[in-house]
Design a protein around this motif. Structure first.
Motif, PDB file in Angstrom:
ATOM      1  N   LEU A  76      -2.241  22.937  57.444  1.00 49.19           N
ATOM      2  CA  LEU A  76      -1.854  24.108  58.344  1.00 49.19           C
ATOM      3  C   LEU A  76      -0.378  23.690  59.180  1.00 49.19           C
ATOM      4  CD1 LEU A  76      -4.584  25.344  60.232  1.00 49.19           C
ATOM      5  CD2 LEU A  76      -3.253  26.711  59.084  1.00 49.19           C
ATOM      6  N   ASP A  77      -0.393  22.833  59.637  1.00 46.40           N
ATOM      7  CA  ASP A  77       1.022  22.426  60.169  1.00 46.40           C
ATOM      8  C   ASP A  77       2.488  22.446  59.301  1.00 46.40           C
ATOM      9  OD1 ASP A  77      -0.233  22.082  62.721  1.00 46.40           O
ATOM     10  OD2 ASP A  77      -0.466  19.823  62.663  1.00 46.40           O
ATOM     11  N   PHE A  78       1.859  21.990  58.138  1.00 50.95           N
ATOM     12  CA  PHE A  78       3.056  22.178  57.195  1.00 50.95           C
ATOM     13  C   PHE A  78       3.624  23.328  56.562  1.00 50.95           C
ATOM     14  CE2 PHE A  78       5.065  21.400  53.189  1.00 50.95           C
ATOM     15  CZ  PHE A  78       6.093  20.310  53.029  1.00 50.95           C
ATOM     16  N   TYR A  79       2.418  24.204  56.194  1.00 49.90           N
ATOM     17  CA  TYR A  79       2.883  25.312  55.564  1.00 49.90           C
ATOM     18  C   TYR A  79       3.059  26.643  56.559  1.00 49.90           C
ATOM     19  CZ  TYR A  79       1.887  23.299  51.128  1.00 49.90           C
ATOM     20  OH  TYR A  79       2.008  22.405  49.977  1.00 49.90           O
ATOM     21  N   ASP A 109       4.723  18.041  49.842  1.00 57.42           N
ATOM     22  CA  ASP A 109       4.036  18.236  50.926  1.00 57.42           C
ATOM     23  C   ASP A 109       3.271  16.982  51.331  1.00 57.42           C
ATOM     24  OD1 ASP A 109       1.288  18.032  49.637  1.00 57.42           O
ATOM     25  OD2 ASP A 109       0.977  20.039  49.970  1.00 57.42           O
ATOM     26  N   PRO A 110       2.669  16.956  52.448  1.00 57.96           N
ATOM     27  CA  PRO A 110       2.161  15.581  52.915  1.00 57.96           C
ATOM     28  C   PRO A 110       0.866  14.854  51.891  1.00 57.96           C
ATOM     29  CG  PRO A 110       2.013  17.117  54.816  1.00 57.96           C
ATOM     30  CD  PRO A 110       2.474  18.008  53.511  1.00 57.96           C
ATOM     31  N   ASP A 111       0.452  15.680  51.274  1.00 61.45           N
ATOM     32  CA  ASP A 111      -0.489  15.320  50.287  1.00 61.45           C
ATOM     33  C   ASP A 111       0.104  14.829  48.827  1.00 61.45           C
ATOM     34  OD1 ASP A 111      -3.186  15.206  51.713  1.00 61.45           O
ATOM     35  OD2 ASP A 111      -2.342  17.461  51.919  1.00 61.45           O
ATOM     36  N   GLY A 112       1.447  15.039  48.768  1.00 61.55           N
ATOM     37  CA  GLY A 112       2.036  14.452  47.422  1.00 61.55           C
ATOM     38  C   GLY A 112       2.519  15.715  46.473  1.00 61.55           C
ATOM     39  N   ILE A 113       1.871  16.966  46.732  1.00 67.47           N
ATOM     40  CA  ILE A 113       1.949  18.164  45.854  1.00 67.47           C
ATOM     41  C   ILE A 113       3.698  18.440  45.767  1.00 67.47           C
ATOM     42  CG2 ILE A 113       1.375  20.582  45.563  1.00 67.47           C
ATOM     43  CD1 ILE A 113      -1.155  20.160  46.840  1.00 67.47           C
ATOM     44  N   ALA A 114       4.024  18.843  44.594  1.00 71.12           N
ATOM     45  CA  ALA A 114       5.409  19.014  44.372  1.00 71.12           C
ATOM     46  C   ALA A 114       5.694  20.463  44.683  1.00 71.12           C
ATOM     47  CB  ALA A 114       5.604  18.514  42.980  1.00 71.12           C
ATOM     48  N   LEU A 115       6.750  20.640  45.402  1.00 76.54           N
ATOM     49  CA  LEU A 115       7.153  22.081  45.840  1.00 76.54           C
ATOM     50  C   LEU A 115       8.839  22.091  45.575  1.00 76.54           C
ATOM     51  CD1 LEU A 115       5.477  22.197  48.908  1.00 76.54           C
ATOM     52  CD2 LEU A 115       4.651  23.058  47.066  1.00 76.54           C
ATOM     53  N   GLU A 116       9.197  23.151  45.097  1.00 74.70           N
ATOM     54  CA  GLU A 116      10.664  23.464  45.163  1.00 74.70           C
ATOM     55  C   GLU A 116      10.954  24.861  45.911  1.00 74.70           C
ATOM     56  OE1 GLU A 116      11.717  21.855  40.646  1.00 74.70           O
ATOM     57  OE2 GLU A 116      11.245  24.102  40.881  1.00 74.70           O
ATOM     58  N   LEU A 117      12.231  24.967  46.390  1.00 71.87           N
ATOM     59  CA  LEU A 117      12.734  26.099  46.766  1.00 71.87           C
ATOM     60  C   LEU A 117      13.899  26.557  46.141  1.00 71.87           C
ATOM     61  CD1 LEU A 117      12.939  25.398  50.811  1.00 71.87           C
ATOM     62  CD2 LEU A 117      11.098  26.670  49.490  1.00 71.87           C
ATOM     63  N   VAL A 118      13.755  27.611  45.260  1.00 72.94           N
ATOM     64  CA  VAL A 118      14.824  28.000  44.411  1.00 72.94           C
ATOM     65  C   VAL A 118      15.602  29.343  45.241  1.00 72.94           C
ATOM     66  CG1 VAL A 118      15.169  29.239  42.039  1.00 72.94           C
ATOM     67  CG2 VAL A 118      13.184  27.574  42.534  1.00 72.94           C
ATOM     68  N   ALA A 119      16.901  28.954  45.320  1.00 73.44           N
ATOM     69  CA  ALA A 119      17.871  29.924  45.804  1.00 73.44           C
ATOM     70  C   ALA A 119      18.312  30.914  44.544  1.00 73.44           C
ATOM     71  CB  ALA A 119      19.089  29.133  46.446  1.00 73.44           C
ATOM     72  N   HIS A 120      18.274  32.244  44.797  1.00 70.32           N
ATOM     73  CA  HIS A 120      18.558  32.877  43.722  1.00 70.32           C
ATOM     74  C   HIS A 120      19.102  34.224  44.153  1.00 70.32           C
ATOM     75  CE1 HIS A 120      14.750  35.380  43.629  1.00 70.32           C
ATOM     76  NE2 HIS A 120      14.431  34.267  44.201  1.00 70.32           N
ATOM     77  N   ASP A 121      19.909  35.041  43.376  1.00 70.10           N
ATOM     78  CA  ASP A 121      20.072  36.408  43.841  1.00 70.10           C
ATOM     79  C   ASP A 121      18.882  37.311  43.801  1.00 70.10           C
ATOM     80  OD1 ASP A 121      22.940  35.851  44.087  1.00 70.10           O
ATOM     81  OD2 ASP A 121      23.443  36.364  41.866  1.00 70.10           O
ATOM     82  N   GLY A 122      18.809  38.178  44.483  1.00 65.88           N
ATOM     83  CA  GLY A 122      17.803  39.123  44.564  1.00 65.88           C
ATOM     84  C   GLY A 122      16.800  38.769  45.538  1.00 65.88           C
ATOM     85  N   ALA A 123      16.674  37.462  46.071  1.00 63.46           N
ATOM     86  CA  ALA A 123      15.656  37.138  47.000  1.00 63.46           C
ATOM     87  C   ALA A 123      15.258  38.035  48.063  1.00 63.46           C
ATOM     88  CB  ALA A 123      15.716  35.709  47.344  1.00 63.46           C
ATOM     89  N   GLU A 124      16.551  38.766  48.459  1.00 64.87           N
ATOM     90  CA  GLU A 124      16.436  39.485  49.735  1.00 64.87           C
ATOM     91  C   GLU A 124      15.397  40.925  49.387  1.00 64.87           C
ATOM     92  OE1 GLU A 124      18.967  38.563  48.313  1.00 64.87           O
ATOM     93  OE2 GLU A 124      20.390  37.735  49.797  1.00 64.87           O
ATOM     94  N   HIS A 166      12.531  17.434  59.877  1.00 66.39           N
ATOM     95  CA  HIS A 166      11.186  16.897  59.972  1.00 66.39           C
ATOM     96  C   HIS A 166      10.594  15.864  59.088  1.00 66.39           C
ATOM     97  CE1 HIS A 166      11.473  21.135  61.719  1.00 66.39           C
ATOM     98  NE2 HIS A 166      10.355  20.714  62.452  1.00 66.39           N
ATOM     99  N   GLY A 167      11.556  14.912  58.655  1.00 67.10           N
ATOM    100  CA  GLY A 167      11.340  13.508  58.052  1.00 67.10           C
ATOM    101  C   GLY A 167      10.669  13.872  56.579  1.00 67.10           C
ATOM    102  N   VAL A 168      11.137  15.241  56.078  1.00 70.70           N
ATOM    103  CA  VAL A 168      10.712  15.403  54.534  1.00 70.70           C
ATOM    104  C   VAL A 168      11.778  14.910  53.631  1.00 70.70           C
ATOM    105  CG1 VAL A 168       9.948  17.029  52.933  1.00 70.70           C
ATOM    106  CG2 VAL A 168       9.191  17.415  55.282  1.00 70.70           C
ATOM    107  N   SER A 169      11.438  14.199  52.761  1.00 68.86           N
ATOM    108  CA  SER A 169      12.480  13.750  51.670  1.00 68.86           C
ATOM    109  C   SER A 169      12.732  14.651  50.780  1.00 68.86           C
ATOM    110  CB  SER A 169      11.586  12.422  50.986  1.00 68.86           C
ATOM    111  OG  SER A 169      12.768  11.958  50.047  1.00 68.86           O
TER     112      SER A 169
END
Length: 319
Positions: free
Chosen positions: A22-25, A122-137, A101-104
């Motif tokens: 909860l704290d992470f997401y 995330d803290p349990d090792g689940i791989a995440l990406e943030l994808v910056a792109h046109d149209g996200a708005e 926040h100490g996230v690598s």
């Protein structure tokens, strides 16, 4: 009526300690707790749904927090990376926020399709990406979360799976489920479905010598794909059975109805209906506030509440 697979409905993963999740997401990534319920197949475990303001399909990332249970292993036959949409102008904000926040993190990397990608776990090792792109708005985010509105995550961008035999999965995606090959880079093939674009894409990574993954804490459990309604769901159930898939009966998940099956590479897929949505038992303003149980568990509410760990929503304060 809209027919066919419309895109990603939600992605479900298995996490460890519930409060840490909860704290992470909610606290760090700024997603909304859309629904706090239980795993319908194991009701002594929570089921958290995170998403945008109203829990639109395509914004939902869900978790079964199993506590300090055994760790899984990531490999073939699994979804391996969940990618979220952000605005191009939000890249520097997210790099600083995660590092503070100490996230690598690694990246941002520029990809051939004009996106920038930040990778982290995330803290349990689940791989995440943030994808910056046109149209996200144009995509929804939670306006009242811990992240300023202009930098809020805007739903799921894509999901990555790993398989040993690309051809089997490719043929199934294109010939049965209606996906289209969008691009290829080495052993990575990207497909899209429905109207295409963010929230409709899957990357298939092929590695013949990969070991199969083992589902437990720290792994993604399944990918759910959107269908318009229950009539479409039953039509797809029949179509999949006729294609040789082993498909479950229609399951009532309160906020959608669904069926499950494994694609030829072993990844667990779900088809889930858009309706009825998450506001059927809470107002939009109160989403995620109370523990919601399906009617068949209500008689055991006091027992379940005693078994489930005590949790609290992070105090929302913007930086």
């Amino acid at each position: 009526m809209r027919q066919g697979i419309l895109g990603i409905h939600h992605i479900t993963a298995m996490s460890g300690v519930a409060q840490r999740n909860l704290d992470f997401y909610v606290g760090l990534l700024g997603l909304r707790m859309v629904k706090k319920t239980v795993n319908f197949d194991a009701p002594d475990v929570y089921h958290f749904y995170y998403g945008d303001t109203i829990g639109n399909p395509g914004t939902i990332f869900t978790f079964f927090p199993f506590g300090e249970g055994p760790r899984g292993s990531i490999g073939a036959g699994q979804a391996t990376v969940t990618s979220f949409s952000i605005r191009r102008a939000s890249v520097e904000f997210w790099l600083k926020r995660l590092k503070d926040h100490g996230v690598s993190v690694s990246g941002p990397e520029k990809h051939t399709n004009e996106t920038q990608v930040i990778f982290f776990r995330d803290p349990d090792g689940i791989a995440l990406e943030l994808v910056a792109h046109d149209g996200a708005e144009q995509r929804p985010g939670w306006r009242d979360g811990s992240v300023p509105r202009e930098h809020a995550i805007r739903g799921i961008y894509s999901v990555t799976i790993k398989v040993k035999n690309h051809a089997l999965t490719s043929d199934f995606l294109t010939d049965v489920m209606g996906f289209r090959l969008l691009e290829q880079s080495g052993e990575r093939h990207r497909y899209e479905v429905g109207e295409g674009g963010p929230g409709t894409m899957i990357d298939v990574v092929s590695q013949e010598d990969a070991k199969y993954g083992r589902n437990s804490v720290g792994t993604i459990h399944h990918i759910a794909w959107r269908v318009a309604n229950e009539e479409e769901l039953v039509r797809w159930q029949t179509k999949l059975i006729n294609a040789g898939m082993r498909v479950t009966e229609v399951k009532d998940r309160s906020y959608f109805k669904s069926v499950y099956f494994r694609e030829p590479g072993g990844v667990l897929f779900e088809l889930a209906t858009d309706p009825p949505g998450f506001a059927i038992d809470e107002s939009v303003e109160k989403l995620g506030t109370d523990l919601k149980l399906p009617e068949w568990f209500e008689a055991n509410r006091s027992t379940l509440e005693a078994q489930l760990p005590q949790i609290h929503l992070p105090v929302i304060g913007r930086e």
